[in-house]
Motif scaffolding. Structure first.
Motif, PDB file in Angstrom:
ATOM      1  N   ALA A  17     -34.743  44.332   9.032  1.00 55.89           N
ATOM      2  CA  ALA A  17     -33.749  45.282   8.539  1.00 55.89           C
ATOM      3  C   ALA A  17     -32.479  45.229   9.387  1.00 55.89           C
ATOM      4  O   ALA A  17     -31.387  45.485   8.897  1.00 55.89           O
ATOM      5  N   LYS A  18     -32.616  44.882  10.654  1.00 57.34           N
ATOM      6  CA  LYS A  18     -31.487  44.918  11.582  1.00 57.34           C
ATOM      7  C   LYS A  18     -30.640  43.649  11.543  1.00 57.34           C
ATOM      8  O   LYS A  18     -29.417  43.715  11.648  1.00 57.34           O
ATOM      9  N   TRP A  19     -31.295  42.501  11.428  1.00 61.12           N
ATOM     10  CA  TRP A  19     -30.587  41.222  11.488  1.00 61.12           C
ATOM     11  C   TRP A  19     -30.913  40.372  10.265  1.00 61.12           C
ATOM     12  O   TRP A  19     -32.052  40.359   9.789  1.00 61.12           O
ATOM     13  N   ALA A  20     -29.939  39.608   9.804  1.00 60.73           N
ATOM     14  CA  ALA A  20     -30.126  38.750   8.620  1.00 60.73           C
ATOM     15  C   ALA A  20     -31.055  37.576   8.903  1.00 60.73           C
ATOM     16  O   ALA A  20     -31.866  37.197   8.055  1.00 60.73           O
ATOM     17  N   TRP A  21     -30.956  36.978  10.097  1.00 58.43           N
ATOM     18  CA  TRP A  21     -31.706  35.734  10.328  1.00 58.43           C
ATOM     19  C   TRP A  21     -33.215  35.914  10.244  1.00 58.43           C
ATOM     20  O   TRP A  21     -33.891  35.047   9.674  1.00 58.43           O
ATOM     21  N   PRO A  22     -33.840  36.997  10.758  1.00 54.98           N
ATOM     22  CA  PRO A  22     -35.286  37.113  10.562  1.00 54.98           C
ATOM     23  C   PRO A  22     -35.635  37.358   9.090  1.00 54.98           C
ATOM     24  O   PRO A  22     -36.643  36.859   8.590  1.00 54.98           O
ATOM     25  N   ALA A  23     -34.787  38.110   8.391  1.00 54.19           N
ATOM     26  CA  ALA A  23     -35.046  38.373   6.977  1.00 54.19           C
ATOM     27  C   ALA A  23     -34.999  37.073   6.174  1.00 54.19           C
ATOM     28  O   ALA A  23     -35.831  36.852   5.285  1.00 54.19           O
ATOM     29  N   GLU A  24     -34.055  36.199   6.508  1.00 50.97           N
ATOM     30  CA  GLU A  24     -33.925  34.919   5.807  1.00 50.97           C
ATOM     31  C   GLU A  24     -35.111  33.997   6.064  1.00 50.97           C
ATOM     32  O   GLU A  24     -35.455  33.171   5.236  1.00 50.97           O
ATOM     33  N   GLY A  28     -39.931  37.164   2.904  1.00 52.75           N
ATOM     34  CA  GLY A  28     -40.137  38.471   2.301  1.00 52.75           C
ATOM     35  C   GLY A  28     -41.040  39.399   3.102  1.00 52.75           C
ATOM     36  O   GLY A  28     -41.289  40.526   2.692  1.00 52.75           O
ATOM     37  N   ARG A  29     -41.540  38.932   4.235  1.00 52.47           N
ATOM     38  CA  ARG A  29     -42.380  39.772   5.088  1.00 52.47           C
ATOM     39  C   ARG A  29     -41.503  40.568   6.050  1.00 52.47           C
ATOM     40  O   ARG A  29     -40.375  40.212   6.318  1.00 52.47           O
ATOM     41  N   HIS A  30     -42.063  41.622   6.586  1.00 52.14           N
ATOM     42  CA  HIS A  30     -41.356  42.436   7.578  1.00 52.14           C
ATOM     43  C   HIS A  30     -41.667  41.910   8.973  1.00 52.14           C
ATOM     44  O   HIS A  30     -42.814  41.592   9.284  1.00 52.14           O
ATOM     45  N   VAL A  31     -40.646  41.839   9.803  1.00 55.59           N
ATOM     46  CA  VAL A  31     -40.805  41.428  11.192  1.00 55.59           C
ATOM     47  C   VAL A  31     -40.467  42.631  12.062  1.00 55.59           C
ATOM     48  O   VAL A  31     -39.370  43.199  11.953  1.00 55.59           O
ATOM     49  N   LEU A  32     -41.417  43.019  12.895  1.00 57.89           N
ATOM     50  CA  LEU A  32     -41.229  44.144  13.805  1.00 57.89           C
ATOM     51  C   LEU A  32     -41.320  43.661  15.241  1.00 57.89           C
ATOM     52  O   LEU A  32     -42.087  42.753  15.547  1.00 57.89           O
TER      53      LEU A  32
END
Length: 120
Positions: A17-24, A28-32
């Motif tokens: 949610a905070k940074w684009a690169w982990p989302a990309e 589609g999974r969440h990274v915490l």
């Protein structure tokens, strides 16, 4: 935080949610990312439990987990040999606190020429 009793985590960052690169890169999974003052006995299980408490939701299957350890710098509250220390090497940690500390130090330097002396 209210309702977060029993958690060991010092901080939680929802990286996707905070940074684009982990989302990309997460498919589609969440990274915490959870931060701890000391390593839990069972890091992934503890991080999962803490995340569920802090986020107020059940976390399904954890796909992967990793532990990264680093030593935090020891903060100082004054200039050393004319050096103006800010950031985690200075008196604060966390982005908001680091920015506020850097601004305060800059204000003291501009007002007095001395980062350790508050303006009169």
């Amino acid at each position: 935080a209210e309702g977060a009793r029993g958690t060991q985590a010092r901080a939680l960052t929802h990286a996707t949610a905070k940074w684009a690169w982990p989302a990309e890169r997460s498919g589609g999974r969440h990274v915490l990312r959870l931060s701890y003052d000391r390593r839990p006995d069972h890091p992934v299980a503890q991080a999962t439990a803490d995340a569920e408490t802090l986020l107020g939701t059940r976390i399904g299957a954890v796909i992967d987990g990793a532990v990264t350890e680093w030593s935090r710098p020891v903060g100082v509250t004054h200039a050393v040999d004319g050096m103006h220390q800010v950031g985690e090497a200075g008196p604060s940690t966390g982005l908001a606190a680091v920015v506020a500390s850097a601004r305060a130090t800059a204000g003291r330097i501009l007002a007095t020429g001395d980062p350790a002396e508050p303006p009169s």
